[in-house]
Design an enzyme around this catalytic site. Structure first.
Site, PDB file in Angstrom:
ATOM      1  N   GLN A  68     114.049  56.735  -7.612  1.00  0.00           N
ATOM      2  CA  GLN A  68     114.709  57.604  -6.824  1.00  0.00           C
ATOM      3  C   GLN A  68     115.381  56.762  -5.672  1.00  0.00           C
ATOM      4  O   GLN A  68     117.238  56.850  -5.695  1.00  0.00           O
ATOM      5  CB  GLN A  68     113.877  58.600  -6.603  1.00  0.00           C
ATOM      6  CG  GLN A  68     113.043  59.792  -7.216  1.00  0.00           C
ATOM      7  CD  GLN A  68     112.772  60.835  -5.844  1.00  0.00           C
ATOM      8  OE1 GLN A  68     113.107  61.027  -4.919  1.00  0.00           O
ATOM      9  NE2 GLN A  68     111.852  61.021  -6.603  1.00  0.00           N
ATOM     10  N   THR A 118     125.395  73.885  -0.489  1.00  0.00           N
ATOM     11  CA  THR A 118     125.861  73.126  -1.779  1.00  0.00           C
ATOM     12  C   THR A 118     125.250  73.186  -3.086  1.00  0.00           C
ATOM     13  O   THR A 118     123.758  73.201  -2.336  1.00  0.00           O
ATOM     14  CB  THR A 118     126.895  72.226  -1.558  1.00  0.00           C
ATOM     15  OG1 THR A 118     125.593  71.854  -1.036  1.00  0.00           O
ATOM     16  CG2 THR A 118     127.409  72.132  -0.050  1.00  0.00           C
ATOM     17  N   TYR A 170     117.032  58.829   0.882  1.00  0.00           N
ATOM     18  CA  TYR A 170     118.076  59.886   1.494  1.00  0.00           C
ATOM     19  C   TYR A 170     118.373  59.619   2.687  1.00  0.00           C
ATOM     20  O   TYR A 170     119.244  59.261   3.127  1.00  0.00           O
ATOM     21  CB  TYR A 170     117.949  61.649   1.171  1.00  0.00           C
ATOM     22  CG  TYR A 170     119.726  61.744   1.238  1.00  0.00           C
ATOM     23  CD1 TYR A 170     120.363  61.931   0.533  1.00  0.00           C
ATOM     24  CD2 TYR A 170     119.663  62.406   2.733  1.00  0.00           C
ATOM     25  CE1 TYR A 170     121.906  62.246   1.372  1.00  0.00           C
ATOM     26  CE2 TYR A 170     120.595  63.557   3.196  1.00  0.00           C
ATOM     27  CZ  TYR A 170     121.832  63.347   2.018  1.00  0.00           C
ATOM     28  OH  TYR A 170     123.052  63.491   2.762  1.00  0.00           O
ATOM     29  N   ASN A 197     132.694  60.858   0.104  1.00  0.00           N
ATOM     30  CA  ASN A 197     132.443  61.952   0.750  1.00  0.00           C
ATOM     31  C   ASN A 197     130.927  61.811  -0.741  1.00  0.00           C
ATOM     32  O   ASN A 197     130.109  62.183  -0.644  1.00  0.00           O
ATOM     33  CB  ASN A 197     133.033  63.176   0.201  1.00  0.00           C
ATOM     34  CG  ASN A 197     132.267  64.327  -0.258  1.00  0.00           C
ATOM     35  OD1 ASN A 197     132.086  65.246   0.619  1.00  0.00           O
ATOM     36  ND2 ASN A 197     132.367  64.451  -1.523  1.00  0.00           N
TER      37      ASN A 197
END
Ligand code: NAP
Length: 278
Positions: A105, A231, A192, A89
């Site tokens: 990044q 979150t 990402y 996770n």
């Protein structure tokens, strides 16, 4: 050697990982390890669950730190001799307005979400017991269609792709991000996305290798998109609660008998190779 069943969730001091631990405490027939890179954040999370009547166990684990991985592996090996459920996770995501250069990044995101997850898997996979399950937290961002280049998509989804070839592609992305050519080379503009497409591709290869090399172990590896969840990672913009985000990972871990699938938050199998994410 202990026959106690053992479940481990990486990066579970908060967010979806925390809710996965909570759900496992309710339903997993064995011990459940909440792990965190920071001990005090992890212990606070354990306290929270204890106050709710659950009994998670705790171990420190930073997936980017080889000593931490080695200590964790040795602990599980000597205490239980094996592992039945691994939920990968732990991950990071830079915010949209982050000031760090794109190359930095890319390096940091790929380091945690792809390379460290892979390295941790390689360390603990030998501990996986018969019928063990591995759940990799991917994302809608991890759908193959999110990579603009058809050539890169073909490479990433090749049925013969090896883990080392996939890692070379991920390294190439970091290089391209650093020298400013990632866009023109067809990677798109999100580190990402590349990290989660890489993780989903890895999931498919991991399953293929288990099936081919060790079919008798009956190990399953699946990738799950947990939905858009409230979150820290989403700056609390996601509409789903962490318990709702934990639903599909828990379904894959405890209820489904699936192998090598890309699963959506509503517990649907999604075609990773398809033209677009749902
Ligand atoms: P989050 O709230 O930011 O939590 C991430 C967790 O990972 C934290 O516990 C963090 O620890 C931990 N972590 C980061 N780096 C680590 C490392 N090197 N070693 C160990 N743990 C580390 O994120 P989330 O929203 O719950 O996301 C959980 C997973 O779901 C991630 O894989 C994410 O990519 C995926 N996902 C989330 C969404 C969403 O809408 N939230 C959507 C799609 C996919 P610290 O507290 O120490 O930072």
């Amino acid at each position: 050697m202990s026959s106690t069943k053992v479940a481990v969730v990486t990066g579970s001091n908060k967010g979806i990982g925390f809710a996965i631990v909570k759900g496992l405490c309710e339903r997993f027939a064995g011990v459940v390890y909440l792990t965190s890179r920071d001990v005090s954040r992890g212990k606070d999370a354990v306290d929270k669950l204890e106050k709710l009547g659950f009994k998670p166990l705790y171990h420190q684990l930073d997936i980017t730190d080889q000593t931490s991985i080695n200590n964790f592996k040795k602990f599980i090996e000597t205490t239980y001799g094996g592992l039945d459920l691994l939920v990968n996770n732990a991950a990071i995501a830079f915010k949209g307005d982050a000031k760090e250069p794109f190359g930095h990044q890319a390096e940091e995101t790929l380091k945690v979400n792809y390379f460290s997850t892979l390295n941790f898997c390689e360390a603990v996979f030998p501990l996986l017991r018969q019928n063990a399950k591995v759940v990799n937290l991917s994302s809608s961002a991890g759908h193959l269609s999110r990579i603009p280049s058809a050539d890169l998509r073909a490479k990433l989804s090749s049925p013969d792709l090896s883990i080392s070839e996939l890692s070379k592609l991920m390294e190439a992305f970091v290089r391209d991000a650093k020298d400013g050519t990632a866009g023109e080379k067809g990677w798109g503009n999100s580190t990402y996305v590349v990290s989660k497409v890489g993780l989903t591709a890895l999931t498919i290869i991991q399953q293929r290798l288990f099936d081919k090399e060790e079919p008798n172990r009956n190990i399953s590896v699946n990738a799950v998109h947990p939905g858009y969840v409230d979150t820290d990672m989403t700056s609390h913009k996601g509409p789903l609660t962490i318990e709702e985000g934990a639903k599909a990972p828990l379904f894959v871990a405890l209820d489904a008998d699936w192998k090598g699938m890309y699963v959506w938050f509503d517990c649907r199998e999604v075609d990773w190779f398809g033209d677009a994410a749902p």
